[in-house]
Design a protein around this motif. Sequence first.
Motif, PDB file in Angstrom:
ATOM      1  N   SER A 269       0.589  -1.157   0.001  1.00  0.00           N
ATOM      2  CA  SER A 269      -0.021   0.036   0.044  1.00  0.00           C
ATOM      3  C   SER A 269       0.953   1.455   0.026  1.00  0.00           C
ATOM      4  CB  SER A 269      -1.035  -0.027   1.124  1.00  0.00           C
ATOM      5  OG  SER A 269      -0.025  -0.171   2.151  1.00  0.00           O
ATOM      6  N   VAL A 270       0.219   2.096  -0.686  1.00  0.00           N
ATOM      7  CA  VAL A 270       0.960   3.611  -0.650  1.00  0.00           C
ATOM      8  C   VAL A 270       0.693   4.190   0.891  1.00  0.00           C
ATOM      9  CG1 VAL A 270       0.715   5.984  -1.560  1.00  0.00           C
ATOM     10  CG2 VAL A 270       0.546   4.181  -2.833  1.00  0.00           C
ATOM     11  N   ASP A 271      -0.368   4.243   1.271  1.00  0.00           N
ATOM     12  CA  ASP A 271      -0.616   4.678   2.720  1.00  0.00           C
ATOM     13  C   ASP A 271      -1.439   3.713   3.568  1.00  0.00           C
ATOM     14  OD1 ASP A 271      -2.179   5.774   4.963  1.00  0.00           O
ATOM     15  OD2 ASP A 271      -1.562   7.649   4.053  1.00  0.00           O
ATOM     16  N   TRP A 272      -0.813   3.009   4.659  1.00  0.00           N
ATOM     17  CA  TRP A 272      -1.136   1.826   5.255  1.00  0.00           C
ATOM     18  C   TRP A 272      -2.603   1.927   5.863  1.00  0.00           C
ATOM     19  CZ3 TRP A 272      -0.589   0.419  10.852  1.00  0.00           C
ATOM     20  CH2 TRP A 272      -0.355   1.498  11.721  1.00  0.00           C
ATOM     21  N   LYS A 273      -3.057   3.440   6.186  1.00  0.00           N
ATOM     22  CA  LYS A 273      -4.334   3.519   6.611  1.00  0.00           C
ATOM     23  C   LYS A 273      -5.547   3.890   5.563  1.00  0.00           C
ATOM     24  CE  LYS A 273      -3.259   4.980  11.210  1.00  0.00           C
ATOM     25  NZ  LYS A 273      -3.174   6.113  12.353  1.00  0.00           N
ATOM     26  N   GLU A 274      -5.094   4.635   4.482  1.00  0.00           N
ATOM     27  CA  GLU A 274      -5.963   5.269   3.485  1.00  0.00           C
ATOM     28  C   GLU A 274      -6.429   4.226   2.510  1.00  0.00           C
ATOM     29  OE1 GLU A 274      -7.515   7.934   3.817  1.00  0.00           O
ATOM     30  OE2 GLU A 274      -6.687   8.383   5.590  1.00  0.00           O
ATOM     31  N   VAL A 275      -5.798   2.912   2.575  1.00  0.00           N
ATOM     32  CA  VAL A 275      -5.882   1.579   1.615  1.00  0.00           C
ATOM     33  C   VAL A 275      -7.180   1.182   1.808  1.00  0.00           C
ATOM     34  CG1 VAL A 275      -4.653   0.089   2.677  1.00  0.00           C
ATOM     35  CG2 VAL A 275      -4.886   0.030   0.268  1.00  0.00           C
ATOM     36  N   GLU A 276      -7.731   1.457   2.848  1.00  0.00           N
ATOM     37  CA  GLU A 276      -8.997   0.637   3.392  1.00  0.00           C
ATOM     38  C   GLU A 276     -10.304   0.441   2.322  1.00  0.00           C
ATOM     39  OE1 GLU A 276     -12.104   1.426   6.995  1.00  0.00           O
ATOM     40  OE2 GLU A 276     -10.125   1.767   7.562  1.00  0.00           O
ATOM     41  N   SER A 277     -10.526   1.834   1.619  1.00  0.00           N
ATOM     42  CA  SER A 277     -11.652   1.675   0.827  1.00  0.00           C
ATOM     43  C   SER A 277     -11.192   0.412  -0.176  1.00  0.00           C
ATOM     44  CB  SER A 277     -12.109   3.012   0.257  1.00  0.00           C
ATOM     45  OG  SER A 277     -10.774   3.165  -0.788  1.00  0.00           O
ATOM     46  N   GLY A 278     -10.233   0.407  -0.749  1.00  0.00           N
ATOM     47  CA  GLY A 278      -9.675  -0.586  -1.731  1.00  0.00           C
ATOM     48  C   GLY A 278      -9.809  -1.832  -1.198  1.00  0.00           C
ATOM     49  N   LEU A 279      -9.634  -2.137   0.268  1.00  0.00           N
ATOM     50  CA  LEU A 279      -9.407  -3.581   0.864  1.00  0.00           C
ATOM     51  C   LEU A 279     -10.840  -4.044   1.026  1.00  0.00           C
ATOM     52  CD1 LEU A 279      -6.789  -3.117   3.330  1.00  0.00           C
ATOM     53  CD2 LEU A 279      -6.367  -4.404   1.411  1.00  0.00           C
ATOM     54  N   LYS A 280     -11.604  -2.909   1.306  1.00  0.00           N
ATOM     55  CA  LYS A 280     -13.108  -3.091   1.679  1.00  0.00           C
ATOM     56  C   LYS A 280     -13.865  -3.922   0.375  1.00  0.00           C
ATOM     57  CE  LYS A 280     -14.227  -0.189   5.629  1.00  0.00           C
ATOM     58  NZ  LYS A 280     -15.034   0.881   5.955  1.00  0.00           N
ATOM     59  N   ALA A 281     -13.390  -3.376  -0.762  1.00  0.00           N
ATOM     60  CA  ALA A 281     -13.929  -3.643  -2.173  1.00  0.00           C
ATOM     61  C   ALA A 281     -13.535  -5.105  -2.264  1.00  0.00           C
ATOM     62  CB  ALA A 281     -13.595  -2.672  -3.206  1.00  0.00           C
ATOM     63  N   ALA A 282     -12.181  -5.647  -1.984  1.00  0.00           N
ATOM     64  CA  ALA A 282     -11.718  -6.881  -2.305  1.00  0.00           C
ATOM     65  C   ALA A 282     -12.341  -7.829  -1.418  1.00  0.00           C
ATOM     66  CB  ALA A 282     -10.236  -6.862  -2.148  1.00  0.00           C
ATOM     67  N   LYS A 283     -12.381  -7.491  -0.012  1.00  0.00           N
ATOM     68  CA  LYS A 283     -13.146  -8.271   0.737  1.00  0.00           C
ATOM     69  C   LYS A 283     -14.705  -8.375   0.482  1.00  0.00           C
ATOM     70  CE  LYS A 283     -12.990  -9.927   5.260  1.00  0.00           C
ATOM     71  NZ  LYS A 283     -11.831 -11.026   5.587  1.00  0.00           N
ATOM     72  N   LYS A 284     -15.340  -7.522  -0.211  1.00  0.00           N
ATOM     73  CA  LYS A 284     -16.705  -7.737  -0.404  1.00  0.00           C
ATOM     74  C   LYS A 284     -16.818  -8.909  -1.512  1.00  0.00           C
ATOM     75  CE  LYS A 284     -20.914  -5.334  -1.645  1.00  0.00           C
ATOM     76  NZ  LYS A 284     -21.373  -4.078  -2.070  1.00  0.00           N
ATOM     77  N   ALA A 285     -15.645  -8.752  -2.276  1.00  0.00           N
ATOM     78  CA  ALA A 285     -15.745  -9.694  -3.489  1.00  0.00           C
ATOM     79  C   ALA A 285     -15.023 -10.855  -3.126  1.00  0.00           C
ATOM     80  CB  ALA A 285     -15.390  -8.997  -4.651  1.00  0.00           C
ATOM     81  N   LYS A 286     -14.655 -11.205  -1.860  1.00  0.00           N
ATOM     82  CA  LYS A 286     -14.236 -12.628  -1.397  1.00  0.00           C
ATOM     83  C   LYS A 286     -12.756 -12.713  -2.126  1.00  0.00           C
ATOM     84  CE  LYS A 286     -18.291 -14.238   0.333  1.00  0.00           C
ATOM     85  NZ  LYS A 286     -19.691 -15.441   0.242  1.00  0.00           N
ATOM     86  N   ILE A 287     -12.028 -11.767  -2.723  1.00  0.00           N
ATOM     87  CA  ILE A 287     -10.971 -11.888  -3.196  1.00  0.00           C
ATOM     88  C   ILE A 287      -9.732 -11.846  -2.087  1.00  0.00           C
ATOM     89  CG2 ILE A 287      -9.309 -10.943  -4.677  1.00  0.00           C
ATOM     90  CD1 ILE A 287     -11.767 -10.068  -6.516  1.00  0.00           C
ATOM     91  N   PRO A 288      -8.963 -12.917  -1.898  1.00  0.00           N
ATOM     92  CA  PRO A 288      -7.972 -12.580  -0.999  1.00  0.00           C
ATOM     93  C   PRO A 288      -6.907 -11.698  -1.192  1.00  0.00           C
ATOM     94  CG  PRO A 288      -7.724 -14.717  -2.132  1.00  0.00           C
ATOM     95  CD  PRO A 288      -9.017 -14.020  -2.673  1.00  0.00           C
ATOM     96  N   VAL A 289      -6.493 -10.938  -0.229  1.00  0.00           N
ATOM     97  CA  VAL A 289      -5.280  -9.757  -0.539  1.00  0.00           C
ATOM     98  C   VAL A 289      -4.146 -10.437   0.348  1.00  0.00           C
ATOM     99  CG1 VAL A 289      -4.483  -7.530  -0.055  1.00  0.00           C
ATOM    100  CG2 VAL A 289      -6.989  -8.040  -0.979  1.00  0.00           C
TER     101      VAL A 289
END
Length: 338
Positions: free
Chosen positions: A120-140
């Motif tokens: 991640s570029v920013d370890w906190k501000e990456v949250e919205s991207g991570l939520k999208a992946a989590k919702k789609a059940k894609i492992p990060v």
Amino acid sequence: KKNAKKRNERTNMNQQSKRNLTNKIISLAGIMVFVFFIAIYVSACSNYLKGNRTRRKLFGATYMTMNNEFYKVVNNQIRMQVEKNGDEMITLDPALDQKKQNEQIKQLVKRKVDAIFLNSVDWKEVESGLKAAKKAKIPVIVIDSQVYRNDLVTMTIVSDNYKAGVLCAKEMMKQKDHANIVLLTHNAARSAVDRINGFLDTIKNNKNYKILASADTQGQIERALPKVDKIIEKYENIDVVMGLNDPAAMGALAALDSKGAREGVLVYGIDGSPEGKKLIKEGMMTGTAAQSPKQMADTAVNAAYQILQGEKVEKKKVISVQMITKKNVEQTDISRWQ
């Protein structure tokens, strides 16, 4: 008459035998055709099922910047393993823009990738991207620097970043019993924060070591150079520069050289890059705490395949670091990463 009658009987028998043989041949041919079509059907079903089982997987990757040899090595190592398995990989570069990286993660979600490798570029501000992946059940799978919302990722693979800072501080303390220190930081990256904290915790409560100045360089040569240049103009008594990584340390070296101020200044980085080790050998850079991007990449890609096969993986993997100075640099492969 009797002979004619016998001839007629033999003729009738021959004709009946021919008809029976013909019927058998037709029946056998029908069976063969039926078996042939059944074989085709079974083969098609088998190929279809096999095709489903061996569908090419698609992986996505986005690192904070590709303007850093470390991430190029990580990415190339992962790509090599993925393609060896007959699968595909998409690599995106947000160029230190977290908003752009969040959009890239969402693009990868739309492409229905099987897994995402992330730095991640920013370890906190990456949250919205991570939520999208989590919702789609894609492992990060996070590489090199952990994220704030650890519950949104499947696995995190990092170097022992805190220890890297500790090693640099201990090495510095062997060289100087007192020093004015300049810190080159990257506050948006947790890995960089941990490194600097390891360094600071090691020298805390020791009044012989003073932090003269600090500058956020985002770990980039071109950003470190002008900032260190300004620090040199303000302070003439710099003894040590502690860089969060090798590129920041190289930027500091360039600034010190341009000002004729490198004499006697210790410069530390963290990476163990070939360029860094070469500078250590030449007596320009003092030391670097070496990471292993190849080991990090291999761990990440192996974990990704395990996850996709339904296997469990450890939540966090910490990879050890090694201090390299002029004393032991010849014992390493200077042309390669550790």
